[in-house]
Scaffold this motif. Structure first.
Motif, PDB file in Angstrom:
ATOM      1  N   GLY A 227      -5.216   0.556 123.723  1.00  0.00           N
ATOM      2  CA  GLY A 227      -4.399   0.945 124.835  1.00  0.00           C
ATOM      3  C   GLY A 227      -3.151  -0.031 124.697  1.00  0.00           C
ATOM      4  N   ASN A 228      -2.343  -0.018 126.051  1.00  0.00           N
ATOM      5  CA  ASN A 228      -1.121  -0.858 125.707  1.00  0.00           C
ATOM      6  C   ASN A 228      -1.173  -1.713 127.094  1.00  0.00           C
ATOM      7  OD1 ASN A 228       1.645  -1.398 126.220  1.00  0.00           O
ATOM      8  ND2 ASN A 228       1.808  -0.382 124.378  1.00  0.00           N
ATOM      9  N   TYR A 229      -0.713  -2.922 126.715  1.00  0.00           N
ATOM     10  CA  TYR A 229      -1.070  -4.098 127.781  1.00  0.00           C
ATOM     11  C   TYR A 229      -0.073  -5.087 127.671  1.00  0.00           C
ATOM     12  CZ  TYR A 229      -5.522  -2.479 126.830  1.00  0.00           C
ATOM     13  OH  TYR A 229      -6.924  -1.603 126.482  1.00  0.00           O
ATOM     14  N   SER A 230       0.225  -5.948 128.813  1.00  0.00           N
ATOM     15  CA  SER A 230       1.423  -6.995 128.961  1.00  0.00           C
ATOM     16  C   SER A 230       0.612  -8.320 129.237  1.00  0.00           C
ATOM     17  CB  SER A 230       2.201  -6.594 129.992  1.00  0.00           C
ATOM     18  OG  SER A 230       1.652  -5.720 131.201  1.00  0.00           O
ATOM     19  N   LEU A 231       1.208  -9.163 128.899  1.00  0.00           N
ATOM     20  CA  LEU A 231       0.450 -10.501 128.785  1.00  0.00           C
ATOM     21  C   LEU A 231       1.360 -11.829 129.465  1.00  0.00           C
ATOM     22  CD1 LEU A 231      -1.607 -12.698 128.174  1.00  0.00           C
ATOM     23  CD2 LEU A 231      -0.652 -12.874 125.785  1.00  0.00           C
ATOM     24  N   SER A 232       1.290 -12.384 130.480  1.00  0.00           N
ATOM     25  CA  SER A 232       2.046 -13.361 131.021  1.00  0.00           C
ATOM     26  C   SER A 232       1.267 -14.655 131.292  1.00  0.00           C
ATOM     27  CB  SER A 232       2.196 -12.985 132.644  1.00  0.00           C
ATOM     28  OG  SER A 232       3.061 -13.888 133.028  1.00  0.00           O
ATOM     29  N   VAL A 233       1.681 -15.839 130.668  1.00  0.00           N
ATOM     30  CA  VAL A 233       1.274 -17.134 131.019  1.00  0.00           C
ATOM     31  C   VAL A 233       1.976 -18.046 131.650  1.00  0.00           C
ATOM     32  CG1 VAL A 233       0.173 -19.025 129.711  1.00  0.00           C
ATOM     33  CG2 VAL A 233      -0.053 -17.008 128.852  1.00  0.00           C
TER      34      VAL A 233
ATOM     35  N   MET B 287       4.806 -11.416 127.079  1.00  0.00           N
ATOM     36  CA  MET B 287       4.427 -10.453 126.117  1.00  0.00           C
ATOM     37  C   MET B 287       4.611  -9.177 126.672  1.00  0.00           C
ATOM     38  SD  MET B 287       2.010 -10.440 122.801  1.00  0.00           S
ATOM     39  CE  MET B 287       2.447 -12.005 122.148  1.00  0.00           C
ATOM     40  N   PRO B 288       5.426  -8.486 126.713  1.00  0.00           N
ATOM     41  CA  PRO B 288       5.412  -7.012 127.555  1.00  0.00           C
ATOM     42  C   PRO B 288       4.679  -5.996 126.755  1.00  0.00           C
ATOM     43  CG  PRO B 288       7.668  -7.360 126.718  1.00  0.00           C
ATOM     44  CD  PRO B 288       6.780  -8.718 126.363  1.00  0.00           C
ATOM     45  N   ASN B 289       4.640  -6.147 125.374  1.00  0.00           N
ATOM     46  CA  ASN B 289       3.908  -5.184 124.678  1.00  0.00           C
ATOM     47  C   ASN B 289       2.989  -5.739 123.754  1.00  0.00           C
ATOM     48  OD1 ASN B 289       5.651  -2.683 125.222  1.00  0.00           O
ATOM     49  ND2 ASN B 289       7.384  -3.876 124.341  1.00  0.00           N
ATOM     50  N   LEU B 290       1.668  -5.876 124.471  1.00  0.00           N
ATOM     51  CA  LEU B 290       0.673  -6.258 123.603  1.00  0.00           C
ATOM     52  C   LEU B 290      -0.579  -4.951 123.237  1.00  0.00           C
ATOM     53  CD1 LEU B 290      -1.256  -8.564 122.737  1.00  0.00           C
ATOM     54  CD2 LEU B 290      -2.398  -8.625 125.118  1.00  0.00           C
ATOM     55  N   SER B 291      -0.181  -4.520 122.077  1.00  0.00           N
ATOM     56  CA  SER B 291      -0.782  -3.296 121.742  1.00  0.00           C
ATOM     57  C   SER B 291      -2.073  -3.699 120.778  1.00  0.00           C
ATOM     58  CB  SER B 291      -0.113  -2.401 120.866  1.00  0.00           C
ATOM     59  OG  SER B 291       1.005  -2.029 121.540  1.00  0.00           O
ATOM     60  N   LEU B 292      -3.274  -3.581 121.158  1.00  0.00           N
ATOM     61  CA  LEU B 292      -4.673  -3.982 120.337  1.00  0.00           C
ATOM     62  C   LEU B 292      -5.247  -3.004 119.720  1.00  0.00           C
ATOM     63  CD1 LEU B 292      -6.303  -6.089 123.383  1.00  0.00           C
ATOM     64  CD2 LEU B 292      -4.719  -6.807 121.448  1.00  0.00           C
ATOM     65  N   SER B 293      -5.591  -3.221 118.663  1.00  0.00           N
ATOM     66  CA  SER B 293      -6.106  -2.033 117.706  1.00  0.00           C
ATOM     67  C   SER B 293      -7.509  -2.526 117.901  1.00  0.00           C
ATOM     68  CB  SER B 293      -5.830  -2.395 116.288  1.00  0.00           C
ATOM     69  OG  SER B 293      -5.879  -3.601 115.849  1.00  0.00           O
ATOM     70  N   SER B 294      -8.249  -1.720 116.949  1.00  0.00           N
ATOM     71  CA  SER B 294      -9.917  -1.900 116.674  1.00  0.00           C
ATOM     72  C   SER B 294     -10.355  -3.136 116.127  1.00  0.00           C
ATOM     73  CB  SER B 294     -10.598  -0.631 116.024  1.00  0.00           C
ATOM     74  OG  SER B 294     -10.008  -0.541 114.721  1.00  0.00           O
ATOM     75  N   LYS B 295      -9.199  -3.996 115.488  1.00  0.00           N
ATOM     76  CA  LYS B 295      -9.730  -4.888 114.822  1.00  0.00           C
ATOM     77  C   LYS B 295      -9.321  -6.423 115.701  1.00  0.00           C
ATOM     78  CE  LYS B 295      -8.022  -3.296 110.205  1.00  0.00           C
ATOM     79  NZ  LYS B 295      -7.023  -3.338 109.282  1.00  0.00           N
ATOM     80  N   ASP B 296     -10.161  -7.466 115.531  1.00  0.00           N
ATOM     81  CA  ASP B 296      -9.902  -8.612 116.152  1.00  0.00           C
ATOM     82  C   ASP B 296      -8.570  -9.083 116.224  1.00  0.00           C
ATOM     83  OD1 ASP B 296     -12.571  -8.384 116.962  1.00  0.00           O
ATOM     84  OD2 ASP B 296     -13.309 -10.125 115.653  1.00  0.00           O
ATOM     85  N   GLU B 297      -8.080  -9.580 117.086  1.00  0.00           N
ATOM     86  CA  GLU B 297      -6.372  -9.807 116.976  1.00  0.00           C
ATOM     87  C   GLU B 297      -6.450 -11.309 117.663  1.00  0.00           C
ATOM     88  OE1 GLU B 297      -3.473  -7.118 117.844  1.00  0.00           O
ATOM     89  OE2 GLU B 297      -4.565  -5.503 117.015  1.00  0.00           O
ATOM     90  N   GLU B 298      -5.210 -12.008 117.234  1.00  0.00           N
ATOM     91  CA  GLU B 298      -4.919 -13.241 117.904  1.00  0.00           C
ATOM     92  C   GLU B 298      -3.503 -13.316 118.348  1.00  0.00           C
ATOM     93  OE1 GLU B 298      -7.464 -16.527 115.262  1.00  0.00           O
ATOM     94  OE2 GLU B 298      -5.322 -16.243 115.022  1.00  0.00           O
TER      95      GLU B 298
END
Length: 581
Positions: free
Chosen positions: A206-212, A535-546
């Protein structure tokens, strides 16, 4: 579906009227088959101070299945005050339904309650109530009048003496574990310490966005989340307009009508050109339909914020009218009556000082504009270029052509002088004239242009090949490039067959500053960020990510907020709280 979209584009060209298409009865069913869109806007905060940035990510969705929409290529984001005045307006390019942008809140803005709205032109057919809207409250500590936002009698929900906030967990929509799990290296951090977010077991791309961002110690206007976005179902069976706003399928749309000068009737089959000047010149040709109307699709990148539209042939017989999009009215908006009391002054003052310090160090904490490859001129740089600084300078274009440009000649026709190209093989001549342009603007009156000041011209580029642009064939191209873009003064006959229009240029995509303390570069630079990460473009794949980022010297509770959608259209909304001590 693709066939339906192609068909609607066909009848669009026949019924354009004030940027809308008049629907016949037979077209209504087709209109219903093309999916409507809706927008979810993820932004970093609904409460901001002057001197801060509002960051946002656009998710343009297919209203039927909540997957990202591939229909519209342009979205609009506006910031509206309680007087229904648009304070900011931005145009955003959508790539596969996604876009991003930001607003800087200036010191000129008044404290008060505002709305942020977002839409595509296609969405407006479902009614303005379906346009995305959210409350945003602004405090400008540099303004004396705070009556619109501060009320002494209001019961602001402040934190307790220890500064801790009691959160209602029901306010946080937690992403189901079948999407992904978010793991933190810990929950409590010190200043300038590394934070590691680990995304594990992700089986749904999917496609996500991240704000802290730092949490305010009082309740602020509600931000809608991605789950809220899918609740807004649009039913065209109850809402089929008689005329529709055109979807911007390929890029920005510009409309107009050509009229015959003498009869004032619409002129059919007239060629009209659009030129955007600058280093990446843009040149387009359109034909008017049987109603005299034309439209241009602009998908290319461009520098300048204005364009020139002109009739190409027999221009003195016609006049142009550019039909702007109807002005949006926001009478339906209901504004929040959000207030805070004077107990919030300490927080506002402290945060305002931090903002000023951060803004003072913007030069070393740069947000970069992503550079795009400039568009080549429409004639693709073929031909021969004459850099006039390499030759003896002459006062006029006429003398320069005679003395310098050996591929161009001046001939006479009906008592007027015309520029023409000298062909090596005269058998290639078609009897047509070349396309003559100055900074991308078509020169119709060669006779007057020959007397123009040649010292304002930097280069002359000549294409000695037949050039077909659209349906118009030219006997080559003669392109003049000015030194300073000074194109005024050479065509006194310009009247209503050539129009200058202002463009709302799409916002450039940015890569936002991300603080790193692995090296000692920022060791002695103040760091009072309340927005630790966007981070407006947080694209996650099937692998674990950091995702790795750092805390600042700004202490308190911070909210990690993730919003977005899986490829199958399922919403994901996640909140976590960390503490910086």
């Amino acid at each position: 579906m693709k066939k339906n979209i192609i068909y609607i584009l066909t009848f669009i060209s026949c019924y354009i009227s004030f940027s809308q298409v008049i629907l016949s009865e037979k077209d209504e069913n087709l209109f219903k088959e093309i999916p409507q869109e809706k927008i979810f806007l993820h932004f970093n905060s609904s409460f901001l101070l002057a001197g801060e940035n509002l960051y946002y990510k656009i998710y343009c969705l297919n209203a039927q299945n909540n997957k990202l929409s591939s229909l519209s290529k342009i979205a609009y984001v506006e910031f509206v005050d309680s007087n229904l005045e648009v304070i900011f307006k931005q145009k955003i390019k959508l790539i596969s339904g996604l876009g991003q942008g930001d607003f800087f809140i200036p010191s000129s803005i008044l404290s008060g309650n505002y709305k942020i709205v977002a839409y595509t032109q296609w969405m407006r057919n479902a009614g303005e109530l379906n346009i995305f809207q959210n409350d945003i409250s602004i405090v400008n500590p540099f303004n004396e009048n705070q009556d619109a936002i501060i009320n002494k009698t209001v019961d602001t929900l402040l934190a307790n003496k220890k500064g801790k906030i009691n959160y209602n967990k029901n306010d946080f929509i937690i992403a189901p574990k079948e999407f992904f799990e978010l793991k933190l290296n810990k929950k409590n951090f010190k200043s300038r310490e590394k934070i590691i977010l680990k995304f594990t077991n992700n089986k749904n791309l999917g496609n996500y966005s991240l704000s802290v961002r730092k949490v305010t110690p009082f309740e602020i206007p509600k931000r809608y989340n991605s789950v809220d976005a899918i609740k807004n179902n649009i039913d065209f069976k109850k809402n089929t307009p008689k005329s529709i706003f055109l979807p911007e399928l390929r890029g920005e749309l510009i409309f107009g009508t050509v009229y015959e000068r003498d009869s004032n009737l619409p002129a059919a089959d007239v060629k009209v050109t659009l030129t955007i000047t600058g280093n990446d010149k843009l040149f387009k040709i359109a034909n008017t339909n049987n109603l005299g109307r034309f439209y241009f699709n602009i998908s290319e990148n461009y520098e300048q914020s204005n364009a020139i539209i002109q009739v190409l042939n027999k221009y003195k017989n016609y006049k142009l009218n550019i039909e702007n999009l109807p002005i949006k009215m926001y009478d339906y908006l209901s504004f929040s009556n959000f207030k805070i009391n004077e107990l919030a002054n300490e927080f506002i003052l402290k945060q305002s000082i931090y903002n000023q310090i951060e803004n003072a160090y913007k030069e070393v904490k740069l947000t970069k504009i992503n550079q795009v490859e400039p568009e080549l001129p429409f004639y693709n740089k073929i031909g021969k270029t004459y850099d006039l600084d390499d030759f003896t300078r002459f006062p006029t274009i006429k003398e320069t052509i005679i003395e310098v440009v050996d591929a161009v000649t001046i001939k006479s026709r009906n008592g007027k002088s015309l520029l023409d190209i000298i062909w090596e093989n005269k058998m290639d001549k078609s009897g047509l004239l070349p396309l003559v342009i100055f900074d991308g603007i078509i020169i119709e009156n060669h006779n007057e242009f020959l007397n123009f000041n040649a010292r304002k011209v930097k280069k002359i580029h000549v294409v000695r090949e037949k050039y077909l642009y659209g349906t118009q064939l030219f006997e080559g191209v003669i392109s003049f490039e000015s030194i300073k873009g000074d194109i005024n003064g050479f065509n006194s006959e310009r009247k209503d067959y050539i129009v200058n229009i202002d463009l709302l240029k799409p916002l450039e995509k940015k890569s936002y500053f991300k603080q790193v303390y692995d090296k000692n570069k920022f060791e002695h630079i103040p760091d009072y960020r309340n927005q630790l990460l966007w981070m407006p473009n947080l694209s996650l794949s099937s692998k674990d990510e950091e995702v790795i980022f750092y805390t600042s010297d700004n202490k308190g509770e911070f909210e990690i907020c993730i919003e977005g959608f899986t490829e199958s259209g399922k919403p994901v909304s996640l909140r976590e709280i960390i503490n910086v001590e």
